[in-house]
Design a protein around this motif. Structure first.
Motif, PDB file in Angstrom:
ATOM      1  N   PRO A  14      83.889 -41.295  -4.956  1.00 31.05           N
ATOM      2  CA  PRO A  14      83.219 -40.436  -3.976  1.00 31.05           C
ATOM      3  C   PRO A  14      82.540 -39.245  -4.649  1.00 31.05           C
ATOM      4  O   PRO A  14      82.878 -38.869  -5.777  1.00 31.05           O
ATOM      5  CB  PRO A  14      84.367 -39.959  -3.091  1.00 31.05           C
ATOM      6  CG  PRO A  14      85.565 -40.016  -3.973  1.00 31.05           C
ATOM      7  CD  PRO A  14      85.335 -41.137  -4.940  1.00 31.05           C
ATOM      8  N   ARG A  15      81.604 -38.659  -3.946  1.00 30.68           N
ATOM      9  CA  ARG A  15      80.923 -37.439  -4.404  1.00 30.68           C
ATOM     10  C   ARG A  15      81.902 -36.279  -4.238  1.00 30.68           C
ATOM     11  O   ARG A  15      82.635 -36.199  -3.266  1.00 30.68           O
ATOM     12  CB  ARG A  15      79.674 -37.209  -3.543  1.00 30.68           C
ATOM     13  CG  ARG A  15      78.853 -36.017  -3.936  1.00 30.68           C
ATOM     14  CD  ARG A  15      77.582 -35.939  -3.088  1.00 30.68           C
ATOM     15  NE  ARG A  15      77.861 -35.927  -1.654  1.00 30.68           N
ATOM     16  CZ  ARG A  15      78.149 -34.829  -0.954  1.00 30.68           C
ATOM     17  NH1 ARG A  15      78.224 -33.656  -1.558  1.00 30.68           N
ATOM     18  NH2 ARG A  15      78.370 -34.892   0.341  1.00 30.68           N
TER      19      ARG A  15
ATOM     20  N   GLY B  45      71.469 -40.485 -11.510  1.00 36.46           N
ATOM     21  CA  GLY B  45      70.972 -40.832 -10.186  1.00 36.46           C
ATOM     22  C   GLY B  45      71.548 -42.152  -9.697  1.00 36.46           C
ATOM     23  O   GLY B  45      72.166 -42.910 -10.461  1.00 36.46           O
ATOM     24  N   ASP B  46      71.338 -42.428  -8.440  1.00 35.13           N
ATOM     25  CA  ASP B  46      71.848 -43.661  -7.846  1.00 35.13           C
ATOM     26  C   ASP B  46      71.351 -44.899  -8.579  1.00 35.13           C
ATOM     27  O   ASP B  46      72.096 -45.864  -8.752  1.00 35.13           O
ATOM     28  CB  ASP B  46      71.444 -43.742  -6.371  1.00 35.13           C
ATOM     29  CG  ASP B  46      72.153 -42.717  -5.510  1.00 35.13           C
ATOM     30  OD1 ASP B  46      73.185 -42.164  -5.954  1.00 35.13           O
ATOM     31  OD2 ASP B  46      71.688 -42.478  -4.383  1.00 35.13           O
ATOM     32  N   GLU B  47      70.082 -44.859  -9.028  1.00 36.49           N
ATOM     33  CA  GLU B  47      69.522 -46.023  -9.713  1.00 36.49           C
ATOM     34  C   GLU B  47      70.243 -46.309 -11.028  1.00 36.49           C
ATOM     35  O   GLU B  47      70.383 -47.462 -11.433  1.00 36.49           O
ATOM     36  CB  GLU B  47      68.013 -45.853  -9.938  1.00 36.49           C
ATOM     37  CG  GLU B  47      67.610 -44.750 -10.890  1.00 36.49           C
ATOM     38  CD  GLU B  47      67.688 -43.326 -10.330  1.00 36.49           C
ATOM     39  OE1 GLU B  47      67.613 -42.378 -11.126  1.00 36.49           O
ATOM     40  OE2 GLU B  47      67.837 -43.140  -9.104  1.00 36.49           O
TER      41      GLU B  47
ATOM     42  N   ARG C 207      76.595 -42.537  -2.629  1.00 34.19           N
ATOM     43  CA  ARG C 207      75.231 -42.115  -2.932  1.00 34.19           C
ATOM     44  C   ARG C 207      75.198 -40.620  -3.277  1.00 34.19           C
ATOM     45  O   ARG C 207      75.789 -39.815  -2.590  1.00 34.19           O
ATOM     46  CB  ARG C 207      74.322 -42.380  -1.738  1.00 34.19           C
ATOM     47  CG  ARG C 207      74.005 -43.836  -1.537  1.00 34.19           C
ATOM     48  CD  ARG C 207      73.130 -44.041  -0.309  1.00 34.19           C
ATOM     49  NE  ARG C 207      73.047 -45.446   0.026  1.00 34.19           N
ATOM     50  CZ  ARG C 207      73.940 -46.091   0.794  1.00 34.19           C
ATOM     51  NH1 ARG C 207      74.951 -45.438   1.321  1.00 34.19           N
ATOM     52  NH2 ARG C 207      73.794 -47.382   1.036  1.00 34.19           N
ATOM     53  N   GLY C 208      74.513 -40.289  -4.360  1.00 31.25           N
ATOM     54  CA  GLY C 208      74.363 -38.894  -4.765  1.00 31.25           C
ATOM     55  C   GLY C 208      75.525 -38.345  -5.565  1.00 31.25           C
ATOM     56  O   GLY C 208      75.508 -37.174  -5.934  1.00 31.25           O
ATOM     57  N   ALA C 209      76.518 -39.160  -5.882  1.00 31.95           N
ATOM     58  CA  ALA C 209      77.715 -38.659  -6.574  1.00 31.95           C
ATOM     59  C   ALA C 209      77.400 -38.024  -7.922  1.00 31.95           C
ATOM     60  O   ALA C 209      77.992 -37.019  -8.291  1.00 31.95           O
ATOM     61  CB  ALA C 209      78.740 -39.773  -6.745  1.00 31.95           C
ATOM     62  N   GLY C 210      76.473 -38.584  -8.675  1.00 28.55           N
ATOM     63  CA  GLY C 210      76.191 -38.054  -9.999  1.00 28.55           C
ATOM     64  C   GLY C 210      74.864 -37.344 -10.127  1.00 28.55           C
ATOM     65  O   GLY C 210      74.434 -37.006 -11.233  1.00 28.55           O
TER      66      GLY C 210
END
Length: 93
Positions: free
Chosen positions: A25-26, A65-67, A56-59
């Motif tokens: 999780p973020r 990034g998500d990609e 999504r957006g955790a890192g």
């Protein structure tokens, strides 16, 4: 968005290895930018047959990034999907 639908049951095995769903999780604490797993760690875990769900957006705050997580083999989901995993990896102060 929503819960990830392709999660494998915890009891499933791949050869002699038990497949686990691992959630990342973020972090929500103010000024906490770390993330529980790097994309390299996600790649290692998915190569071993485990499923890793990264919120999504955790890192994003540290340049992952998500990609980057998706290309490492992670499934992107929401907080509910990450916390629904068999093992949740978070940063602890």
């Amino acid at each position: 968005r929503g819960v990830v639908a392709r999660m494998v049951p915890f009891a499933q095995r791949k050869g002699s290895v038990r497949i686990m769903r691992i959630g990342v999780p973020r972090e929500i604490k103010v000024h906490e930018y770390r993330v529980g797993l790097t994309p390299a760690a996600v790649a290692e875990l998915t190569a071993a047959g485990h499923e890793v769900v990264v919120e999504r957006g955790a890192g994003a705050c540290i340049g992952f990034g998500d990609e980057v997580y998706a290309s490492s083999g992670a499934v992107l989901g929401d907080a509910e999907a990450a916390f629904a995993a068999d093992l949740v990896v978070k940063v602890k102060e």
